[in-house]
Design a protein around this motif. Structure first.
Motif, mmCIF file in Angstrom:
data_model
loop_
_atom_site.group_PDB
_atom_site.id
_atom_site.type_symbol
_atom_site.label_atom_id
_atom_site.label_comp_id
_atom_site.label_asym_id
_atom_site.label_seq_id
_atom_site.Cartn_x
_atom_site.Cartn_y
_atom_site.Cartn_z
ATOM 1 N N CYS A 35 0.839 -1.203 0.000
ATOM 2 C CA CYS A 35 0.000 0.000 0.000
ATOM 3 C C CYS A 35 0.875 1.254 0.000
ATOM 4 O O CYS A 35 1.953 1.260 0.605
ATOM 5 C CB CYS A 35 -0.914 0.006 1.223
ATOM 6 N N PRO A 36 0.413 2.325 -0.659
ATOM 7 C CA PRO A 36 1.225 3.540 -0.804
ATOM 8 C C PRO A 36 1.635 4.159 0.528
ATOM 9 O O PRO A 36 0.955 4.017 1.547
ATOM 10 C CB PRO A 36 0.300 4.488 -1.584
ATOM 11 N N ILE A 37 2.758 4.866 0.497
ATOM 12 C CA ILE A 37 3.257 5.580 1.672
ATOM 13 C C ILE A 37 2.288 6.709 2.032
ATOM 14 O O ILE A 37 1.828 7.449 1.160
ATOM 15 C CB ILE A 37 4.649 6.175 1.391
ATOM 16 N N VAL A 38 1.981 6.832 3.305
ATOM 17 C CA VAL A 38 1.177 7.948 3.801
ATOM 18 C C VAL A 38 2.131 8.954 4.438
ATOM 19 O O VAL A 38 3.014 8.579 5.216
ATOM 20 C CB VAL A 38 0.121 7.470 4.814
ATOM 21 N N ARG A 39 1.948 10.223 4.128
ATOM 22 C CA ARG A 39 2.904 11.245 4.542
ATOM 23 C C ARG A 39 2.264 12.321 5.411
ATOM 24 O O ARG A 39 1.058 12.576 5.316
ATOM 25 C CB ARG A 39 3.561 11.880 3.312
ATOM 26 N N GLU A 40 3.092 12.953 6.235
ATOM 27 C CA GLU A 40 2.646 14.103 7.004
ATOM 28 C C GLU A 40 2.509 15.287 6.055
ATOM 29 O O GLU A 40 2.885 15.210 4.879
ATOM 30 C CB GLU A 40 3.642 14.385 8.133
ATOM 31 N N SER A 41 1.966 16.386 6.533
ATOM 32 C CA SER A 41 1.674 17.520 5.655
ATOM 33 C C SER A 41 2.921 18.067 4.971
ATOM 34 O O SER A 41 2.842 18.620 3.866
ATOM 35 C CB SER A 41 0.986 18.638 6.453
ATOM 36 N N ASN A 42 4.089 17.899 5.579
ATOM 37 C CA ASN A 42 5.332 18.386 4.975
ATOM 38 C C ASN A 42 6.010 17.346 4.091
ATOM 39 O O ASN A 42 7.099 17.586 3.567
ATOM 40 C CB ASN A 42 6.299 18.860 6.055
ATOM 41 N N GLY A 43 5.390 16.163 3.952
ATOM 42 C CA GLY A 43 5.943 15.122 3.107
ATOM 43 C C GLY A 43 6.706 14.048 3.848
ATOM 44 O O GLY A 43 7.028 13.008 3.270
ATOM 45 N N LEU A 44 7.005 14.258 5.123
ATOM 46 C CA LEU A 44 7.716 13.238 5.905
ATOM 47 C C LEU A 44 6.896 11.956 5.955
ATOM 48 O O LEU A 44 5.709 11.982 6.282
ATOM 49 C CB LEU A 44 7.970 13.753 7.317
ATOM 50 N N ALA A 45 7.513 10.836 5.607
ATOM 51 C CA ALA A 45 6.804 9.555 5.646
ATOM 52 C C ALA A 45 6.373 9.252 7.073
ATOM 53 O O ALA A 45 7.179 9.331 8.012
ATOM 54 C CB ALA A 45 7.711 8.445 5.129
ATOM 55 N N MET A 46 5.098 8.911 7.253
ATOM 56 C CA MET A 46 4.598 8.622 8.597
ATOM 57 C C MET A 46 5.287 7.401 9.178
ATOM 58 O O MET A 46 5.442 6.376 8.514
ATOM 59 C CB MET A 46 3.091 8.411 8.573
ATOM 60 N N SER A 47 5.707 7.528 10.420
ATOM 61 C CA SER A 47 6.399 6.461 11.126
ATOM 62 C C SER A 47 6.203 6.659 12.617
ATOM 63 O O SER A 47 6.119 7.806 13.097
ATOM 64 C CB SER A 47 7.897 6.485 10.801
#
Length: 282
Positions: A175-187
């Motif tokens: 499944c695609p990467i989900v990112r924070e509003s600034n583009g940082l990959a959620m982790s």
């Protein structure tokens, strides 16, 4: 919401759910759930009649014991988050002794070289630990489909290879990467960053996007050199590696071929936290 800590009790419950049109989706996690995990859960819900979310911080995949100690453990919060998503979700939250039956040790695997590059090179024994626990979890649940995020793209490819060589009849869904509003990959690790650094960490994804543009006209070696130069200008982010590989084999790219797909991978340290990300290049 049903929460199981025992493999036997979970299996008994799942067997009682089986019907002709019955299907089970599974989302294996290490907890400290965020919207990236929830996107996997929602995907599983949309494709299955029941969904199992496992929450287990696996000790055998940590090459750094201090990292294991610092990994966030938020089971009660995770359960409440999942309860708000859907009533069909079943939580499986075993102990290490339950999963490993008293012998907390990894098996040894070979994945046609997938395990030797990038994360495998920099984290000794990591993928042996990942493959060991994923196989144990999949066999405990035996879902029809299991869902994994592409942020850990190398892990995704290895798990696909795992079910192939172990002949486990489960479909692995990336499944695609989900990112924070600034583009940082959620982790889950993002929670350990200070607010100012977390905001600035969008730089990682911005650099990857620019690298994708560079890849259109430059060689892999030139793009890698360019990325390294970008990180040298931002010393708050220490680049552990930048690699451009073939999507299927994960072998480093030497010369572009028109019929092949490529991906760029980075691992970065900041404030003592290790972050990974990747992007499709073509």
């Amino acid at each position: 919401m049903l929460v199981f800590h025992s493999k036997t009790e979970l299996r008994s419950h799942l067997s009682s759910l089986k019907t002709k049109n019955h299907s089970i989706g599974m989302v294996p996690t290490m907890g400290a759930l965020h919207q990236g995990h929830i996107s996997l859960v929602n995907k599983a819900i949309s494709e299955n009649s029941h969904v199992v979310v496992s929450i287990f911080v696996n000790p055998t995949q940590f090459d750094n014991k201090e990292d294991l100690k610092k990994y966030p453990k938020t089971l009660d919060k995770d359960i409440q988050l999942l309860k708000a998503v859907s009533g069909i979700v079943i939580v499986f939250a075993p102990t290490a002794d339950e999963m490993y039956e008293g012998k907390i040790k990894s098996k040894s695997f070979k994945f046609d070289g997938l395990e030797k590059v990038m994360e495998g090179e920099f984290r000794t024994g990591h993928f042996n630990g990942v493959a060991t626990i994923v196989e144990l979890l999949l066999r405990a649940v035996m879902p029809n489909k299991a869902y994994f995020g592409e942020k850990d793209f190398q892990q995704l490819q290895i798990i696909k290879k795992l079910v192939e060589i172990r002949k486990i009849p489960i479909e692995i869904i990336g499944c695609p990467i989900v990112r924070e509003s600034n583009g940082l990959a959620m982790s889950s690790r993002n929670e350990r960053l200070s607010k100012p650094v977390r905001k600035k960490a969008g730089f990682i994804y911005e650099t990857l996007k620019s690298a994708k543009n560079e890849f259109g006209t430059k060689s892999a070696s030139k793009v890698i050199e360019w990325v390294r130069n970008q990180f040298e200008q931002h010393p708050i982010f220490e680049l552990e590696y930048i690699q451009i590989t073939d999507v299927d084999t994960l072998t480093p790219l030497l010369r572009k071929q028109k019929d092949r797909k490529y991906r760029a991978f980075v691992a970065v340290y900041t404030e003592g936290v290790r972050l990974i990300d990747n992007i499709a290049l073509n």
